[in-house]
Structures are given as C-alpha cells and as structure tokens.
Design a protein around this motif. Structure first.
Motif, PDB file in Angstrom:
ATOM      1  N   PHE A  61       0.870  -1.247  -0.058  1.00  0.00           N
ATOM      2  CA  PHE A  61       0.013   0.023  -0.033  1.00  0.00           C
ATOM      3  C   PHE A  61       1.008   1.385   0.007  1.00  0.00           C
ATOM      4  O   PHE A  61       1.759   1.395   0.739  1.00  0.00           O
ATOM      5  N   LEU A  62       0.298   2.296  -0.826  1.00  0.00           N
ATOM      6  CA  LEU A  62       1.063   3.397  -0.706  1.00  0.00           C
ATOM      7  C   LEU A  62       1.351   4.115   0.587  1.00  0.00           C
ATOM      8  O   LEU A  62      -0.062   4.160   1.297  1.00  0.00           O
ATOM      9  N   VAL A  63       2.307   4.639   1.023  1.00  0.00           N
ATOM     10  CA  VAL A  63       2.349   5.538   2.372  1.00  0.00           C
ATOM     11  C   VAL A  63       2.660   6.827   1.953  1.00  0.00           C
ATOM     12  O   VAL A  63       3.567   7.195   1.410  1.00  0.00           O
ATOM     13  N   TYR A  64       1.593   7.638   2.049  1.00  0.00           N
ATOM     14  CA  TYR A  64       1.739   9.020   1.826  1.00  0.00           C
ATOM     15  C   TYR A  64       2.650   9.809   3.195  1.00  0.00           C
ATOM     16  O   TYR A  64       2.037   9.915   4.369  1.00  0.00           O
ATOM     17  N   PHE A  65       3.879  10.152   3.025  1.00  0.00           N
ATOM     18  CA  PHE A  65       4.672  10.439   4.154  1.00  0.00           C
ATOM     19  C   PHE A  65       4.297  11.410   4.650  1.00  0.00           C
ATOM     20  O   PHE A  65       4.255  11.265   6.265  1.00  0.00           O
ATOM     21  N   PRO A  66       3.655  12.734   4.198  1.00  0.00           N
ATOM     22  CA  PRO A  66       3.141  13.779   5.332  1.00  0.00           C
ATOM     23  C   PRO A  66       2.000  13.444   6.126  1.00  0.00           C
ATOM     24  O   PRO A  66       2.133  13.869   7.112  1.00  0.00           O
ATOM     25  N   LEU A  67       1.392  12.378   5.560  1.00  0.00           N
ATOM     26  CA  LEU A  67       0.241  11.687   6.570  1.00  0.00           C
ATOM     27  C   LEU A  67       1.021  10.942   7.679  1.00  0.00           C
ATOM     28  O   LEU A  67       0.522  10.960   8.761  1.00  0.00           O
ATOM     29  N   LEU A  68       1.832  10.031   7.278  1.00  0.00           N
ATOM     30  CA  LEU A  68       2.669   9.224   8.514  1.00  0.00           C
ATOM     31  C   LEU A  68       3.085  10.361   9.434  1.00  0.00           C
ATOM     32  O   LEU A  68       3.112   9.975  10.614  1.00  0.00           O
ATOM     33  N   GLU A  69       3.638  11.189   9.036  1.00  0.00           N
ATOM     34  CA  GLU A  69       4.305  12.188   9.905  1.00  0.00           C
ATOM     35  C   GLU A  69       3.243  12.820  10.792  1.00  0.00           C
ATOM     36  O   GLU A  69       3.440  13.064  12.154  1.00  0.00           O
ATOM     37  N   GLN A  70       2.180  13.252  10.232  1.00  0.00           N
ATOM     38  CA  GLN A  70       0.979  13.942  11.131  1.00  0.00           C
ATOM     39  C   GLN A  70       0.527  12.832  12.181  1.00  0.00           C
ATOM     40  O   GLN A  70       0.273  13.149  13.221  1.00  0.00           O
ATOM     41  N   MET A  71       0.376  11.394  11.418  1.00  0.00           N
ATOM     42  CA  MET A  71      -0.057  10.413  12.281  1.00  0.00           C
ATOM     43  C   MET A  71       1.002  10.232  13.702  1.00  0.00           C
ATOM     44  O   MET A  71       0.547   9.932  14.653  1.00  0.00           O
ATOM     45  N   ALA A  72       2.196  10.265  13.548  1.00  0.00           N
ATOM     46  CA  ALA A  72       3.423   9.874  14.358  1.00  0.00           C
ATOM     47  C   ALA A  72       3.339  11.132  15.401  1.00  0.00           C
ATOM     48  O   ALA A  72       3.510  10.796  16.685  1.00  0.00           O
ATOM     49  N   LYS A  73       2.800  12.423  15.067  1.00  0.00           N
ATOM     50  CA  LYS A  73       2.706  13.523  15.978  1.00  0.00           C
ATOM     51  C   LYS A  73       1.775  13.241  17.048  1.00  0.00           C
ATOM     52  O   LYS A  73       1.939  13.351  18.175  1.00  0.00           O
ATOM     53  N   LYS A  74       0.723  12.434  16.638  1.00  0.00           N
ATOM     54  CA  LYS A  74      -0.397  12.209  17.649  1.00  0.00           C
ATOM     55  C   LYS A  74       0.343  11.134  18.814  1.00  0.00           C
ATOM     56  O   LYS A  74      -0.268  11.004  19.944  1.00  0.00           O
ATOM     57  N   HIS A  75       1.389  10.238  18.445  1.00  0.00           N
ATOM     58  CA  HIS A  75       1.931   9.641  19.122  1.00  0.00           C
ATOM     59  C   HIS A  75       3.061  10.077  19.818  1.00  0.00           C
ATOM     60  O   HIS A  75       3.932   9.535  20.437  1.00  0.00           O
ATOM     61  N   GLY A  76       3.201  11.535  19.989  1.00  0.00           N
ATOM     62  CA  GLY A  76       4.181  12.464  20.617  1.00  0.00           C
ATOM     63  C   GLY A  76       5.585  12.401  19.688  1.00  0.00           C
ATOM     64  O   GLY A  76       6.676  12.722  20.381  1.00  0.00           O
ATOM     65  N   MET A  77       5.682  11.836  18.468  1.00  0.00           N
ATOM     66  CA  MET A  77       6.773  11.918  17.610  1.00  0.00           C
ATOM     67  C   MET A  77       6.956  13.297  17.093  1.00  0.00           C
ATOM     68  O   MET A  77       6.094  13.808  16.321  1.00  0.00           O
ATOM     69  N   LYS A  78       8.392  13.313  16.623  1.00  0.00           N
ATOM     70  CA  LYS A  78       9.000  14.484  15.942  1.00  0.00           C
ATOM     71  C   LYS A  78       9.778  13.801  14.815  1.00  0.00           C
ATOM     72  O   LYS A  78      10.619  13.152  15.245  1.00  0.00           O
ATOM     73  N   LEU A  79       9.710  14.492  13.649  1.00  0.00           N
ATOM     74  CA  LEU A  79      10.514  14.098  12.600  1.00  0.00           C
ATOM     75  C   LEU A  79      11.840  14.399  12.679  1.00  0.00           C
ATOM     76  O   LEU A  79      12.304  15.563  12.864  1.00  0.00           O
ATOM     77  N   VAL A  80      12.837  13.455  12.624  1.00  0.00           N
ATOM     78  CA  VAL A  80      14.239  13.540  12.563  1.00  0.00           C
ATOM     79  C   VAL A  80      14.905  14.029  11.314  1.00  0.00           C
ATOM     80  O   VAL A  80      15.399  15.004  11.160  1.00  0.00           O
ATOM     81  N   TYR A  81      14.360  13.172  10.147  1.00  0.00           N
ATOM     82  CA  TYR A  81      14.708  13.307   8.902  1.00  0.00           C
ATOM     83  C   TYR A  81      13.886  12.111   8.108  1.00  0.00           C
ATOM     84  O   TYR A  81      13.836  11.285   8.705  1.00  0.00           O
ATOM     85  N   LYS A  82      13.840  12.497   6.832  1.00  0.00           N
ATOM     86  CA  LYS A  82      13.433  11.596   5.923  1.00  0.00           C
ATOM     87  C   LYS A  82      14.339  11.767   4.711  1.00  0.00           C
ATOM     88  O   LYS A  82      14.605  12.844   4.033  1.00  0.00           O
ATOM     89  N   MET A  83      14.617  10.738   3.828  1.00  0.00           N
ATOM     90  CA  MET A  83      15.417  10.919   2.835  1.00  0.00           C
ATOM     91  C   MET A  83      15.147   9.877   1.567  1.00  0.00           C
ATOM     92  O   MET A  83      14.615   8.776   2.329  1.00  0.00           O
ATOM     93  N   THR A  84      15.461  10.042   0.449  1.00  0.00           N
ATOM     94  CA  THR A  84      15.335   8.756  -0.468  1.00  0.00           C
ATOM     95  C   THR A  84      16.557   8.096  -0.321  1.00  0.00           C
ATOM     96  O   THR A  84      17.576   8.708   0.396  1.00  0.00           O
TER      97      THR A  84
END
Ligand code: SAM
Length: 317
Positions: free
Chosen positions: A245-268
């Motif tokens: 399934f496609l993972v739309y990364f900005p959505l994953l980032e938003q959902m992770a925020k709900k679990h108290g997470m903050k993005l460190v980095y994302k790269m190809t």
C-alpha cells in the motif's frame, strides 16, 4: 515448502482472509537460500545495497542513543527471518524483541539467533532476545504479549510499514506498537517504498504498471490515490510478490505526531547514499558488503527508489 492447511488450498477471496494473512503466507513460503546461490542472484547487488543502507541507518541511531546510555533495547517490528540480527550484534545492544506476522519467519529468526549465539566465542557479547508472532496492524503488542515492561530505545521497521496502510486503523495500530513503548528520547526508524516515486513512474507509464525484467509494480488504476488502501502489486525477482500500500509520508508524519513523535529526517535512498558515502567508514563497508559493483544510476532507476525515515519521541520536558 510449508505444507498448507487443506483449507488454505481452496482459493478464498482476499476480503475473507485479509491482506495480512496473504502477506504472512507469502513470507512464510520464502525459502532461505545459501550464500553461494545468493551471490548468483540477479538482485545480489540490490540486496547488498539495501543491506548497506539499513546497516548505516541502524548504526547511526545506535550511536545517537549510546551518547545518552549504554544499555540499548530494540524492537524489530517485522523482523522477517532475522536479516538484521548481525547489525544488532555489531551495535552491541543489550536486548532485542523481534516480532513478525509470519510465524515461520519468526521461528527462522529465532533459530538464526540461537545459531549466532552458539557460534559466539568465550566472552563475546550477544544481546538477549525474545520472539513474538503477531500482526502488528491488529494486535497491540503491549497488551497481548509481555512487551509492556520493556521500554525500547529504538523501534526499527525495515521494509514493513507500507503493509499497514491498508486502513487508518491498521496504520495507527502499527504506529502505536512502534512508538507506544519507546523511552523518552527513543527513535522509530525505518525504510519504506517512496510513494512519490511510485506515483511518478505510474503516471509516466502508458498502462497501469511499470517496471523492468527484475521488478514490476501494478496498480488497479491511475489517477486516484486514496490515503489508505491504495494497493499495488509488487513483484521483485525471487523475493516479493505481494500486495502493498502507498504510504503518503506527510500523513505518516502527522499520525506519528499524535503518538508524541517528531521527525528527525526523511530521505530517499539516493540522498542517503550521497550523504553517507562521504564518510570513509561507510564507503569501506559498502565495498565489503559488495554493493558497489553495480552502477548506482542503474540501481536507483531500476528499483523502487525507497525512502527512509527517522522519527524521535522527544525527551519529556
Ligand atoms: N525487516 C526485515 C528485513 O528488512 O529483512 C523483513 C522485511 S520483509 C520485506 C517484510 C516483513 O514484514 C515480512 O517478514 C512480513 O511478514 C512482515 N509483515 C508484513 N505485514 C506485517 C504485519 N501486519 N505485522 C508484522 N509483520 C508484518
């Protein structure tokens, strides 16, 4: 091959068994191949390159944690047959919990760990380990199993998270499992196919699919990409032939925020490679792992150009 339950032999519709079971059955059936056969494989360099990427990523986050503490506990979410066990050993972690939906893979992972332990020389360090078969998109690890008493410093989810994007509930449950038992300052790291690249390649194709003689990706249709359940069939020689399934990364980032997470980095993978190869140690490792003998331009163009990420649960104030 694993003998299937007679019931499994009757073709059943996917909505009856669920994609998770189809994925588990597929991985359970994958044969472990020896080194010699692996080196003759057409995807030998590709596998090695992916392995190098995981090694560098895992090593980097172990170092980040080690600056703060010496005893490191890790959750390997979707551990498969234990392809990363050696990386955890090299990282001198204290404890590893391995979990996967495919029961045979979990058994093989455990066996691999036992073999590794038996080969250890006197005084050589190896982490303690626990093995759990569970569907991390449906089972809450902390309530169903003995995980609640463990606080993880790292949750590593390598080439797995995309299986959860079938529904919001599944993606959220996997996140809960990944982040819910992290210590403050703990990291959720992983690798997943790059949905932007997948859609770009699909849109450039005249049909609903694209690929080459080694891999193929087939969508049901073009132009509509729902946030969840956007399924495609992925085929890679010898390894995978499963729905993802496609993972739309900005959505994953938003959902992770709900679990108290903050993005460190994302790269190809390409960006990661270009940055990490500047380091002599990583460069030497790439040579040792025999991942450099391939023209990387070809590699990046011929595979799914995966992306990787690191999310951190910030230290509580
Ligand atoms: N992480 C391992 C590695 O990098 O070698 C295995 C990666 S393999 C591509 C994907 C793994 O995800 C398989 O072992 C599969 O069984 C597991 N998986 C898929 N869906 C899962 C789920 N819902 N819960 C737990 N594991 C799952």
């Amino acid at each position: 091959k694993r003998k299937l339950d007679p019931e499994d032999e009757a073709p059943r519709k996917i909505h009856e068994i669920g994609h998770g079971q189809a994925v588990a059955a597929h991985y359970n059936e994958l044969q472990e191949v020896g080194l010699e056969k692996r080196s003759q494989s057409r995807i030998f360099y590709l596998r090695n390159f992916n392995n190098w990427t995981k090694s560098v990523l895992i090593g980097e986050f172990i170092d980040r944690v080690r600056r703060k503490k010496s005893d490191i506990t890790v959750l390997d979410l979707g551990c498969g047959k234990g392809g990363d066990l050696l990386k955890w050993k090299k990282g001198r972690i204290k404890k590893l919990v391995c979990t996967d939906i495919a029961d045979i893979s979990v058994q093989q992972c455990k066996q691999r760990y036992e073999d590794m332990k038996a080969r250890c020389r006197y005084n050589e360090h190896i982490f303690d380990a626990e093995f759990i078969q569970a569907d991390s998109t449906k089972d809450l690890l902390s309530s169903k199993y003995n995980v609640p008493h463990t606080c993880f410093d790292i949750c590593s989810c390598q080439f797995v998270y995309h299986y959860s994007f079938e529904t919001y509930e599944q993606a959220d449950m996997m996140l809960k499992n990944a982040c819910g038992n992290l210590s403050p300052g703990g990291y959720f790291i992983g690798t997943t196919p790059n949905s932007f690249e997948l859609v770009k390649r699909l849109e450039a194709s005249e049909t609903n699919s694209f690929g080459n003689d080694v891999y193929s990706v087939k969508f049901e249709k073009k132009g509509e990409y729902p946030l969840f359940g956007c399924k495609y069939d992925f085929h890679l020689e010898e390894v995978v032939d499963v729905p993802e399934f496609l993972v739309y990364f900005p959505l994953l980032e938003q959902m992770a925020k709900k679990h108290g997470m903050k993005l460190v980095y994302k790269m190809t993978f390409r960006e990661f490679y270009e940055e990490k190869i500047k380091n002599e140690e990583h460069k030497m490792l790439l040579r040792r792992m025999q991942a450099l003998e391939v023209d990387l331009t070809v590699l990046f163009d011929s595979e799914r150009n995966s992306a990787l990420y690191g999310l951190i649960l910030p230290v509580a104030q």
